[in-house]
Design an enzyme around this catalytic site. Structure first.
Site, PDB file in Angstrom:
ATOM      1  NE  ARG A 164      -8.105   1.279  -7.971  1.00  0.00           N
ATOM      2  CZ  ARG A 164      -8.860   0.592  -7.105  1.00  0.00           C
ATOM      3  NH1 ARG A 164      -9.370  -0.585  -7.438  1.00  0.00           N
ATOM      4  NH2 ARG A 164      -9.112   1.087  -5.910  1.00  0.00           N
ATOM      5  CB  SER A 238      -5.148   5.057  -4.190  1.00  0.00           C
ATOM      6  OG  SER A 238      -6.087   4.634  -3.246  1.00  0.00           O
ATOM      7  CD  GLU A 334      -5.578   3.900  -8.403  1.00  0.00           C
ATOM      8  OE1 GLU A 334      -6.142   5.002  -8.400  1.00  0.00           O
ATOM      9  OE2 GLU A 334      -5.964   2.939  -7.733  1.00  0.00           O
TER      10      GLU A 334
HETATM   11  N1  EPU Z   1      -2.922   2.220   6.305  1.00  0.00           N
HETATM   12  C1  EPU Z   1      -1.757   2.665   6.884  1.00  0.00           C
HETATM   13  N2  EPU Z   1      -1.504   4.006   6.863  1.00  0.00           N
HETATM   14  C2  EPU Z   1      -2.350   4.889   6.301  1.00  0.00           C
HETATM   15  C3  EPU Z   1      -3.544   4.438   5.712  1.00  0.00           C
HETATM   16  C4  EPU Z   1      -3.821   3.069   5.715  1.00  0.00           C
HETATM   17  O1  EPU Z   1      -0.961   1.884   7.393  1.00  0.00           O
HETATM   18  O2  EPU Z   1      -2.051   6.092   6.309  1.00  0.00           O
HETATM   19  C5  EPU Z   1      -3.200   0.785   6.305  1.00  0.00           C
HETATM   20  C6  EPU Z   1      -4.532   0.544   7.012  1.00  0.00           C
HETATM   21  O3  EPU Z   1      -4.299   0.141   8.311  1.00  0.00           O
HETATM   22  C7  EPU Z   1      -5.227  -0.489   6.188  1.00  0.00           C
HETATM   23  C8  EPU Z   1      -4.431  -0.611   4.911  1.00  0.00           C
HETATM   24  O4  EPU Z   1      -3.368   0.314   4.976  1.00  0.00           O
HETATM   25  O5  EPU Z   1      -5.220  -1.738   6.835  1.00  0.00           O
HETATM   26  C9  EPU Z   1      -5.297  -0.338   3.700  1.00  0.00           C
HETATM   27  O6  EPU Z   1      -5.899   0.953   3.796  1.00  0.00           O
HETATM   28  P1  EPU Z   1      -7.364   1.228   3.203  1.00  0.00           P
HETATM   29  O7  EPU Z   1      -8.348   0.283   3.778  1.00  0.00           O
HETATM   30  O8  EPU Z   1      -7.643   2.678   3.350  1.00  0.00           O
HETATM   31  O9  EPU Z   1      -7.277   0.829   1.691  1.00  0.00           O
HETATM   32  P2  EPU Z   1      -6.147   1.098   0.589  1.00  0.00           P
HETATM   33  O10 EPU Z   1      -5.523  -0.215   0.253  1.00  0.00           O
HETATM   34  O11 EPU Z   1      -5.243   2.201   0.963  1.00  0.00           O
HETATM   35  C10 EPU Z   1      -7.750   0.621  -1.431  1.00  0.00           C
HETATM   36  C11 EPU Z   1      -8.021   1.300  -2.738  1.00  0.00           C
HETATM   37  C12 EPU Z   1      -8.962   2.474  -2.522  1.00  0.00           C
HETATM   38  C13 EPU Z   1     -10.257   1.949  -1.914  1.00  0.00           C
HETATM   39  C14 EPU Z   1      -9.934   1.252  -0.594  1.00  0.00           C
HETATM   40  C15 EPU Z   1     -11.147   0.593   0.000  1.00  0.00           C
HETATM   41  C16 EPU Z   1      -6.056   0.942  -4.104  1.00  0.00           C
HETATM   42  C17 EPU Z   1      -4.821   1.549  -4.697  1.00  0.00           C
HETATM   43  N3  EPU Z   1      -6.786   1.745  -3.337  1.00  0.00           N
HETATM   44  O12 EPU Z   1      -7.061   1.578  -0.631  1.00  0.00           O
HETATM   45  O13 EPU Z   1      -9.250   3.050  -3.785  1.00  0.00           O
HETATM   46  O14 EPU Z   1     -11.179   2.995  -1.695  1.00  0.00           O
HETATM   47  O15 EPU Z   1      -8.963   0.205  -0.821  1.00  0.00           O
HETATM   48  O16 EPU Z   1     -11.494  -0.520  -0.756  1.00  0.00           O
HETATM   49  O17 EPU Z   1      -6.342  -0.234  -4.367  1.00  0.00           O
HETATM   50  C18 EPU Z   1      -8.524   4.732  -5.314  1.00  0.00           C
HETATM   51  O18 EPU Z   1      -8.284   3.802  -6.102  1.00  0.00           O
HETATM   52  O19 EPU Z   1      -8.344   5.941  -5.614  1.00  0.00           O
HETATM   53  C19 EPU Z   1      -9.033   4.405  -3.994  1.00  0.00           C
HETATM   54  C20 EPU Z   1      -9.267   5.345  -3.073  1.00  0.00           C
END
Ligand code: EPU
Length: 338
Positions: A164, A238, A334
């Site tokens: 990012r 995010s 972010e």
């Molecule tokens: N999780 C929780 N609680 C929640 C939501 C998620 O504990 O309320 C846990 C889930 O169990 C999961 C982990 O957090 O194992 C990660 O969640 P998720 O797979 O939804 O991915 P993320 O790390 O929250 C990142 C990117 C997203 C991207 C997704 C999929 C960042 C800051 N965000 O989210 O990007 O779509 O991975 O690759 O790196 C964005 O940048 O705006 C964005 C949406």
């Protein structure tokens, strides 16, 4: 001429949080050929306060009136160049660009489907999702200096992409405005399904031999389920980056919280999901008036209707303080907070 100038312009409809903010001056450009002139008009209007470049408004939180000049890049157009290179104007919708490339039979952007925002914002953030980042397909981009109007082309190396992050976020990089982006795609599918959600979604749909379009549809289904549509509920995806912490600190965390998740990062460091940290602090679905945390994803701040940018920022700071107190990890926003 493709340039529009306004004074005291309301930006509510131009940011996906849907917060109200007034730009003292506003310049919109919808023809790439007018870029040098638009930059010079914006500079003259902004004076020492400077220009803020606005694309899809999907990665910004306005917390107050903007006293400089907002330059809204609304240039459209996409075309195929030679050698599997495709090009789009900075103001083009990112998702439209993805779908257009898939319909032409290209592979490479399917995992990056349904990301809000414009093509011009993609290299600034090095957008990424479901195991793919823009840098893997990036070819080059044309930029223009907001200070001198000088034009040049930047390669992937020049852009210094990180998680990012890019050259455009550095002190010197901030001078440059993205005009056109070129990507090198592939005609032979090399699908990236390692991200568990994607594979499971395809299996749930009964798809064994997936096409790039199938992967795009799967990613769109996952995103639609997890992330709110900004048209219905204001948000900027995010709100925090996933923090990268020393492996030793993670080992300590894992002793205290055996279900703590992580992704490997560079040597000796791991990335921890910010959503999990925030969730552990009990913020999921919380509200402070109209400012809230999404009920389905703890990493997404939402505007339930009429929230001010300031109130969303106060909530973000409450979350940062709470995560810091519980885990000794400092979350970084972010989106750009103005
Ligand atoms: N999780 C929780 N609680 C929640 C939501 C998620 O504990 O309320 C846990 C889930 O169990 C999961 C982990 O957090 O194992 C990660 O969640 P998720 O797979 O939804 O991915 P993320 O790390 O929250 C990142 C990117 C997203 C991207 C997704 C999929 C960042 C800051 N965000 O989210 O990007 O779509 O991975 O690759 O790196 C964005 O940048 O705006 C964005 C949406």
């Amino acid at each position: 001429m493709g340039i529009t100038v306004e004074h005291d312009f309301d930006l509510t409809a131009l940011n996906t949080f849907g917060v109200s903010a007034i730009a003292q001056t506003y310049v919109r450009i919808n023809d790439d050929a007018d870029f040098p002139q638009a930059v010079s008009i914006a500079n003259a209007l902004a004076g020492y306060r400077g220009i803020f470049v606005l694309g899809g408004g999907s990665n910004v939180l306005f917390t107050q009136q903007y006293n400089g000049c907002v330059l809204h890049v609304d240039t459209k157009g996409m075309r195929e160049l030679s050698d599997n290179v495709v090009e789009a104007m900075a103001g083009e919708s990112w998702h439209r660009f993805v779908m257009w490339s898939l319909e032409l039979g290209y592979c490479g952007l399917e995992n990056l489907s349904l990301i809000y925002g414009t093509v011009g914002g993609a290299p600034i953030q090095n957008i990424g999702a479901y195991g793919v980042e823009l840098r893997e397909v990036f070819h080059s981009c044309d930029v223009i200096s907001r200070e001198t109007g000088e034009a040049k082309r930047l390669s992937a190396d020049d852009c210094r992409f990180g998680y990012r992050d890019s050259f455009f976020k550095s002190f010197v990089g901030r001078e440059w405005i993205v005009r056109r982006v070129r990507l090198r795609l592939s005609r032979s599918p090399a699908l990236r399904l390692a991200y568990g959600d994607v594979r499971n979604e395809l299996l749930a749909q009964g798809i064994i031999e997936a096409t790039p379009m199938d992967v795009s549809r799967a990613v769109q289904a996952i995103r639609t389920r997890k992330l709110p549509d900004p048209v219905l509920l204001g948000n900027a995806g995010s709100f925090f980056k996933n923090p990268v912490i020393p492996a030793a600190q993670y080992d300590d965390l894992k002793l205290r919280y055996p279900d703590a998740l992580h992704y490997p990062d560079h040597d000796g460091w791991v990335k921890v999901p910010a959503a999990w940290l925030i969730d552990q602090c009990g913020f999921k679905g919380e509200r402070r008036g109209a400012a809230g945390v999404h009920a389905h994803h703890a990493l997404v701040l939402v505007n339930h209707g009429g929230a001010t940018g300031e109130s969303l920022w106060v909530l973000a700071q409450e979350i940062i303080a709470s995560v810091e107190a519980k885990f000794r990890i400092t979350l970084e926003p972010e989106p750009l907070v103005l």
